[in-house]
Design a protein around this motif. Sequence first.
Motif, PDB file in Angstrom:
ATOM      1  N   ASN A   1     -47.770 -22.654  61.241  1.00 22.60           N
ATOM      2  CA  ASN A   1     -49.204 -22.804  61.043  1.00 22.60           C
ATOM      3  C   ASN A   1     -49.850 -21.424  60.891  1.00 22.60           C
ATOM      4  OD1 ASN A   1     -49.679 -21.695  63.658  1.00 22.60           O
ATOM      5  ND2 ASN A   1     -49.446 -23.720  64.581  1.00 22.60           N
ATOM      6  N   PHE A   2     -51.170 -21.426  60.710  1.00 23.29           N
ATOM      7  CA  PHE A   2     -51.887 -20.171  60.453  1.00 23.29           C
ATOM      8  C   PHE A   2     -51.724 -19.163  61.586  1.00 23.29           C
ATOM      9  CE2 PHE A   2     -55.774 -17.740  61.315  1.00 23.29           C
ATOM     10  CZ  PHE A   2     -55.806 -16.932  60.184  1.00 23.29           C
ATOM     11  N   LEU A   3     -51.843 -19.637  62.819  1.00 22.91           N
ATOM     12  CA  LEU A   3     -51.751 -18.733  63.965  1.00 22.91           C
ATOM     13  C   LEU A   3     -50.357 -18.133  64.100  1.00 22.91           C
ATOM     14  CD1 LEU A   3     -53.833 -20.631  66.688  1.00 22.91           C
ATOM     15  CD2 LEU A   3     -54.480 -18.584  65.412  1.00 22.91           C
ATOM     16  N   GLU A   4     -49.341 -18.946  63.835  1.00 23.67           N
ATOM     17  CA  GLU A   4     -47.967 -18.444  63.918  1.00 23.67           C
ATOM     18  C   GLU A   4     -47.712 -17.373  62.862  1.00 23.67           C
ATOM     19  OE1 GLU A   4     -45.486 -22.255  65.685  1.00 23.67           O
ATOM     20  OE2 GLU A   4     -46.027 -22.212  63.549  1.00 23.67           O
ATOM     21  N   VAL A   5     -48.202 -17.618  61.632  1.00 25.78           N
ATOM     22  CA  VAL A   5     -48.056 -16.621  60.564  1.00 25.78           C
ATOM     23  C   VAL A   5     -48.793 -15.341  60.924  1.00 25.78           C
ATOM     24  CG1 VAL A   5     -48.600 -16.110  58.150  1.00 25.78           C
ATOM     25  CG2 VAL A   5     -47.717 -18.369  58.775  1.00 25.78           C
ATOM     26  N   TRP A   6     -50.016 -15.508  61.429  1.00 26.55           N
ATOM     27  CA  TRP A   6     -50.833 -14.335  61.816  1.00 26.55           C
ATOM     28  C   TRP A   6     -50.152 -13.549  62.921  1.00 26.55           C
ATOM     29  CZ3 TRP A   6     -53.183 -13.377  66.603  1.00 26.55           C
ATOM     30  CH2 TRP A   6     -54.058 -12.301  66.630  1.00 26.55           C
ATOM     31  N   TRP A   7     -49.613 -14.237  63.933  1.00 23.50           N
ATOM     32  CA  TRP A   7     -48.961 -13.561  65.055  1.00 23.50           C
ATOM     33  C   TRP A   7     -47.691 -12.833  64.608  1.00 23.50           C
ATOM     34  CZ3 TRP A   7     -49.752 -11.347  69.349  1.00 23.50           C
ATOM     35  CH2 TRP A   7     -48.744 -11.143  70.280  1.00 23.50           C
ATOM     36  N   ASP A   8     -46.899 -13.469  63.735  1.00 20.97           N
ATOM     37  CA  ASP A   8     -45.688 -12.827  63.232  1.00 20.97           C
ATOM     38  C   ASP A   8     -46.019 -11.590  62.408  1.00 20.97           C
ATOM     39  OD1 ASP A   8     -44.064 -14.652  64.468  1.00 20.97           O
ATOM     40  OD2 ASP A   8     -43.820 -15.932  62.698  1.00 20.97           O
ATOM     41  N   ASN A   9     -47.106 -11.658  61.627  1.00 17.20           N
ATOM     42  CA  ASN A   9     -47.526 -10.489  60.840  1.00 17.20           C
ATOM     43  C   ASN A   9     -47.991  -9.358  61.739  1.00 17.20           C
ATOM     44  OD1 ASN A   9     -46.962 -11.758  58.418  1.00 17.20           O
ATOM     45  ND2 ASN A   9     -49.050 -12.529  58.134  1.00 17.20           N
ATOM     46  N   ILE A  10     -48.710  -9.707  62.793  1.00 18.50           N
ATOM     47  CA  ILE A  10     -49.174  -8.687  63.743  1.00 18.50           C
ATOM     48  C   ILE A  10     -47.980  -8.004  64.402  1.00 18.50           C
ATOM     49  CG2 ILE A  10     -50.294  -8.359  65.992  1.00 18.50           C
ATOM     50  CD1 ILE A  10     -52.306  -8.556  63.826  1.00 18.50           C
ATOM     51  N   LYS A  11     -46.985  -8.788  64.813  1.00 22.09           N
ATOM     52  CA  LYS A  11     -45.808  -8.222  65.472  1.00 22.09           C
ATOM     53  C   LYS A  11     -45.040  -7.312  64.521  1.00 22.09           C
ATOM     54  CE  LYS A  11     -44.072 -12.142  66.939  1.00 22.09           C
ATOM     55  NZ  LYS A  11     -43.140 -13.081  67.606  1.00 22.09           N
ATOM     56  N   ALA A  12     -44.907  -7.730  63.266  1.00 20.43           N
ATOM     57  CA  ALA A  12     -44.200  -6.905  62.288  1.00 20.43           C
ATOM     58  C   ALA A  12     -44.943  -5.594  62.056  1.00 20.43           C
ATOM     59  CB  ALA A  12     -44.057  -7.677  60.974  1.00 20.43           C
ATOM     60  N   TRP A  13     -46.295  -5.696  61.966  1.00 18.93           N
ATOM     61  CA  TRP A  13     -47.111  -4.481  61.779  1.00 18.93           C
ATOM     62  C   TRP A  13     -46.979  -3.557  62.980  1.00 18.93           C
ATOM     63  CZ3 TRP A  13     -51.268  -3.150  64.950  1.00 18.93           C
ATOM     64  CH2 TRP A  13     -51.977  -2.013  64.552  1.00 18.93           C
ATOM     65  N   PHE A  14     -46.955  -4.125  64.177  1.00 18.03           N
ATOM     66  CA  PHE A  14     -46.878  -3.312  65.385  1.00 18.03           C
ATOM     67  C   PHE A  14     -45.517  -2.629  65.502  1.00 18.03           C
ATOM     68  CE2 PHE A  14     -46.345  -2.834  70.060  1.00 18.03           C
ATOM     69  CZ  PHE A  14     -47.413  -1.980  70.282  1.00 18.03           C
TER      70      PHE A  14
END
Length: 215
Positions: free
Chosen positions: A29-42
């Motif tokens: 879902n949107f939140l899971e995609v957003w969280w995975d992107n944040i983790k990759a960026w971090f």
Amino acid sequence: MENPAKAKEGLQDILNQREYQIYYEDNRNFLEVWWDNIKAWFRELLSEWLSGFEPSNGFADTLLVILIGVVILLALLGVFLGMRLVRRKRALQDHQPFQSMNEMEWSVERHLKEAEKQERTRDYSLATRHQFLAVLLYFHEQEWLQAHVWKTNWDYFAELQRKDKQRAEAFYELARIFDEAVYGKRPIAEKEYHNYQEKALKWLHETGEKGIQEN
């Protein structure tokens, strides 16, 4: 033997069917995609900051959660302090404690004598008022604040807080009850007045005690 090209085409047709394609779809879902992107960026950010260091997924994720938790706590603290400041400002109404220049010209001792006079008549609200004005003038004499007819108790509190937070807190409690008694018209009982008087005299030190003894 069957033509290899046809066989490959047939296999591709099978793989394109829904039951096979579903395994390749992103079902997050949107939140899971957003969280995975944040983790990759971090993780990339950590790699840039710590040259030669490749953080593991678990380490980076844990650190990210901790940092987000700290940011949330700081934000909540900011909101709490902001709301507390607003409530305090409302408690100290926009009224000037001195109603005239004449009252400012009174001495600390004279206000204390007037407070004791009103106490004898059981007018504890008015006695509270003069107790507070005595404290305010004493603070002025000690140069902890600058008293002026146009200033409100909130002005005095803000002035004290810049110099001594402990003294400002004590002043706030005295000013809050003063405002409730004088402008909020809240009756002050005898016991409450004596508690107020005790707190006020702690700040007046020898000046307050001398004023009472001379009466």
